[in-house]
Write an enzyme that holds these catalytic residues in place. Structure first.
Site, PDB file in Angstrom:
ATOM      1  N   SER A   1       0.823  -1.219   0.000  1.00 56.39           N
ATOM      2  CA  SER A   1       0.000   0.000   0.000  1.00 56.39           C
ATOM      3  C   SER A   1       0.851   1.262   0.000  1.00 56.39           C
ATOM      4  O   SER A   1       0.441   2.295  -0.544  1.00 56.39           O
ATOM      5  CB  SER A   1      -0.915   0.016   1.224  1.00 56.39           C
ATOM      6  OG  SER A   1      -1.793  -1.065   1.156  1.00 56.39           O
ATOM      7  N   PHE A   2       2.024   1.168   0.642  1.00 52.59           N
ATOM      8  CA  PHE A   2       2.894   2.344   0.717  1.00 52.59           C
ATOM      9  C   PHE A   2       3.251   2.876  -0.666  1.00 52.59           C
ATOM     10  O   PHE A   2       3.505   4.077  -0.827  1.00 52.59           O
ATOM     11  CB  PHE A   2       4.177   1.950   1.481  1.00 52.59           C
ATOM     12  CG  PHE A   2       4.964   3.112   1.973  1.00 52.59           C
ATOM     13  CD1 PHE A   2       4.540   3.841   3.079  1.00 52.59           C
ATOM     14  CD2 PHE A   2       6.136   3.495   1.341  1.00 52.59           C
ATOM     15  CE1 PHE A   2       5.266   4.928   3.533  1.00 52.59           C
ATOM     16  CE2 PHE A   2       6.866   4.574   1.793  1.00 52.59           C
ATOM     17  CZ  PHE A   2       6.431   5.299   2.891  1.00 52.59           C
ATOM     18  N   GLU A   3       3.282   1.995  -1.660  1.00 56.36           N
ATOM     19  CA  GLU A   3       3.663   2.408  -3.022  1.00 56.36           C
ATOM     20  C   GLU A   3       2.486   2.968  -3.827  1.00 56.36           C
ATOM     21  O   GLU A   3       2.686   3.476  -4.949  1.00 56.36           O
ATOM     22  CB  GLU A   3       4.275   1.217  -3.782  1.00 56.36           C
ATOM     23  CG  GLU A   3       5.709   0.885  -3.394  1.00 56.36           C
ATOM     24  CD  GLU A   3       5.855   0.271  -2.001  1.00 56.36           C
ATOM     25  OE1 GLU A   3       5.020  -0.586  -1.649  1.00 56.36           O
ATOM     26  OE2 GLU A   3       6.773   0.660  -1.266  1.00 56.36           O
TER      27      GLU A   3
ATOM     28  N   CYS B   1      -4.650  -3.078   1.641  1.00 49.69           N
ATOM     29  CA  CYS B   1      -5.140  -3.557   2.936  1.00 49.69           C
ATOM     30  C   CYS B   1      -3.977  -3.564   3.926  1.00 49.69           C
ATOM     31  O   CYS B   1      -2.984  -4.256   3.708  1.00 49.69           O
ATOM     32  CB  CYS B   1      -5.719  -4.961   2.773  1.00 49.69           C
ATOM     33  SG  CYS B   1      -6.177  -5.717   4.341  1.00 49.69           S
ATOM     34  N   VAL B   2      -4.116  -2.769   4.969  1.00 54.74           N
ATOM     35  CA  VAL B   2      -3.096  -2.736   6.028  1.00 54.74           C
ATOM     36  C   VAL B   2      -3.779  -3.200   7.307  1.00 54.74           C
ATOM     37  O   VAL B   2      -4.708  -2.557   7.796  1.00 54.74           O
ATOM     38  CB  VAL B   2      -2.533  -1.307   6.214  1.00 54.74           C
ATOM     39  CG1 VAL B   2      -1.340  -1.343   7.165  1.00 54.74           C
ATOM     40  CG2 VAL B   2      -2.120  -0.700   4.870  1.00 54.74           C
TER      41      VAL B   2
ATOM     42  N   THR C   1       1.175  -5.416  11.739  1.00 53.61           N
ATOM     43  CA  THR C   1       2.318  -4.541  11.506  1.00 53.61           C
ATOM     44  C   THR C   1       2.371  -3.423  12.532  1.00 53.61           C
ATOM     45  O   THR C   1       1.353  -2.780  12.815  1.00 53.61           O
ATOM     46  CB  THR C   1       2.332  -3.941  10.086  1.00 53.61           C
ATOM     47  OG1 THR C   1       3.387  -2.998  10.035  1.00 53.61           O
ATOM     48  CG2 THR C   1       1.029  -3.306   9.715  1.00 53.61           C
TER      49      THR C   1
ATOM     50  N   HIS D   1       3.944  -0.910  11.871  1.00 55.83           N
ATOM     51  CA  HIS D   1       3.972   0.300  11.039  1.00 55.83           C
ATOM     52  C   HIS D   1       2.561   0.764  10.681  1.00 55.83           C
ATOM     53  O   HIS D   1       2.398   1.685   9.878  1.00 55.83           O
ATOM     54  CB  HIS D   1       4.705   0.034   9.719  1.00 55.83           C
ATOM     55  CG  HIS D   1       6.084  -0.492   9.875  1.00 55.83           C
ATOM     56  ND1 HIS D   1       6.923  -0.064  10.852  1.00 55.83           N
ATOM     57  CD2 HIS D   1       6.773  -1.392   9.151  1.00 55.83           C
ATOM     58  CE1 HIS D   1       8.080  -0.705  10.731  1.00 55.83           C
ATOM     59  NE2 HIS D   1       8.019  -1.523   9.715  1.00 55.83           N
TER      60      HIS D   1
HETATM   61  C1  DLZ Z   1       6.006  -3.733   5.201  1.00 55.99           C
HETATM   62  C2  DLZ Z   1       4.526  -3.844   5.188  1.00 55.99           C
HETATM   63  C3  DLZ Z   1       3.856  -4.313   6.321  1.00 55.99           C
HETATM   64  C4  DLZ Z   1       4.568  -4.702   7.557  1.00 55.99           C
HETATM   65  N1  DLZ Z   1       2.526  -4.459   6.322  1.00 55.99           N
HETATM   66  C5  DLZ Z   1       1.824  -4.125   5.221  1.00 55.99           C
HETATM   67  C6  DLZ Z   1       0.413  -4.243   5.194  1.00 55.99           C
HETATM   68  O1  DLZ Z   1      -0.255  -4.668   6.138  1.00 55.99           O
HETATM   69  N2  DLZ Z   1      -0.238  -3.854   4.053  1.00 55.99           N
HETATM   70  C7  DLZ Z   1       0.421  -3.385   2.950  1.00 55.99           C
HETATM   71  O2  DLZ Z   1      -0.227  -3.034   1.964  1.00 55.99           O
HETATM   72  N3  DLZ Z   1       1.760  -3.278   2.954  1.00 55.99           N
HETATM   73  C8  DLZ Z   1       2.460  -3.638   4.037  1.00 55.99           C
HETATM   74  N4  DLZ Z   1       3.816  -3.536   4.049  1.00 55.99           N
HETATM   75  C9  DLZ Z   1       4.509  -3.180   2.795  1.00 55.99           C
HETATM   76  C10 DLZ Z   1       4.601  -1.656   2.580  1.00 55.99           C
HETATM   77  O3  DLZ Z   1       3.368  -1.157   2.125  1.00 55.99           O
HETATM   78  C11 DLZ Z   1       5.676  -1.383   1.491  1.00 55.99           C
HETATM   79  O4  DLZ Z   1       5.386  -2.136   0.348  1.00 55.99           O
HETATM   80  C12 DLZ Z   1       7.079  -1.723   1.953  1.00 55.99           C
HETATM   81  O5  DLZ Z   1       7.357  -1.080   3.191  1.00 55.99           O
HETATM   82  C13 DLZ Z   1       8.124  -1.269   0.913  1.00 55.99           C
HETATM   83  O6  DLZ Z   1       8.090   0.141   0.747  1.00 55.99           O
END
Ligand code: DLZ
Length: 207
Positions: free
Chosen positions: A65-67, A89-90, A95, A97
């Site tokens: 999702s971060f991207e 979905c996070v 996490t 984070h």
């Molecule tokens: C690293 C990470 C973690 C721990 N959890 C999730 C998550 O629950 N959902 C999600 O979409 N992405 C997660 N990521 C990956 C980050 O979004 C990202 O892809 C990485 O930190 C690389 O930049």
């Protein structure tokens, strides 16, 4: 007044504009793909239900999702599309984070949307558990992908409406500026001046 939504897939079908002429990019996070792929399928199905054509729906994947905001910005700058739907979905329990990723993604998507003046839809689930995620990815609380698709269609329609207002406003301005009578005003030829040559007589004298 805002109301609490019972089901993400419930909406007033009659309030949704026709999407036949609209184009969409769907960005899907591969993290928690069992959830995000269900969101993607819901979004595609809903767009098509309202007329969107297969050829006008593009799907691309990002690692997490971060991207999503970065991919949305690159897309907005390089391809012609009416709206971008970001799906992710996070899950909080999984996490540390959680807060950081969610807030970065939410701010990122908002910024891209405002900067690029393009509807960029936040279709990211932020549940506490995987079970809650499943409930919102085609389960008992509906599908967040459906909701994102409806938001995208409505925003494209609104964007078209507002741009049309702007076009009308400029058309009115053009008429005022280029009205035949007004043209004379800008003519250098004194004979054509739309006022008397002794017009200064009408003004009060300073001394
Ligand atoms: C690293 C990470 C973690 C721990 N959890 C999730 C998550 O629950 N959902 C999600 O979409 N992405 C997660 N990521 C990956 C980050 O979004 C990202 O892809 C990485 O930190 C690389 O930049």
């Amino acid at each position: 007044m805002a109301e609490k939504k019972k089901n993400l897939s419930e909406y007033d079908v009659t309030s949704v504009p026709d999407a036949t002429a609209m184009s969409f990019l769907i960005l899907v996070s591969e993290w928690n793909h069992e959830i995000t792929f269900a969101l993607r399928d819901g979004a595609v199905q809903t767009l098509k239900k309202h007329g969107a054509l297969d050829d006008n729906i593009t799907i691309k994947y990002v690692p997490g999702s971060f991207e999503l905001p970065t991919a949305a910005k690159i897309a907005a700058k390089n391809i012609i599309v009416d709206a971008i739907i970001c799906l992710g979905c996070v899950i909080q329990g999984e996490t540390r984070h959680f807060e950081f990723i969610n807030s970065a993604v939410a701010h990122g998507i908002t910024n891209v949307s405002i900067d690029m003046e393009l509807p960029v839809i936040f279709g990211v689930l932020t549940p506490d558990t995987m079970e809650q995620a499943k409930d919102r990815a085609g389960g008992k609380h509906g599908n967040k992908g459906d909701e994102a698709a409806i938001s995208a269609i409505k925003m494209v329609d609104l964007n078209d409406d507002l741009c049309a207002e702007n076009d009308l406003w400029w058309a009115d301005m053009d008429e005022d500026f280029y009205d035949d009578d007004d043209d004379e005003f800008y003519d250098d030829d004194d004979d054509d001046l739309p006022f008397d040559d002794d017009r200064n007589d009408d003004y009060p004298k300073l001394n």
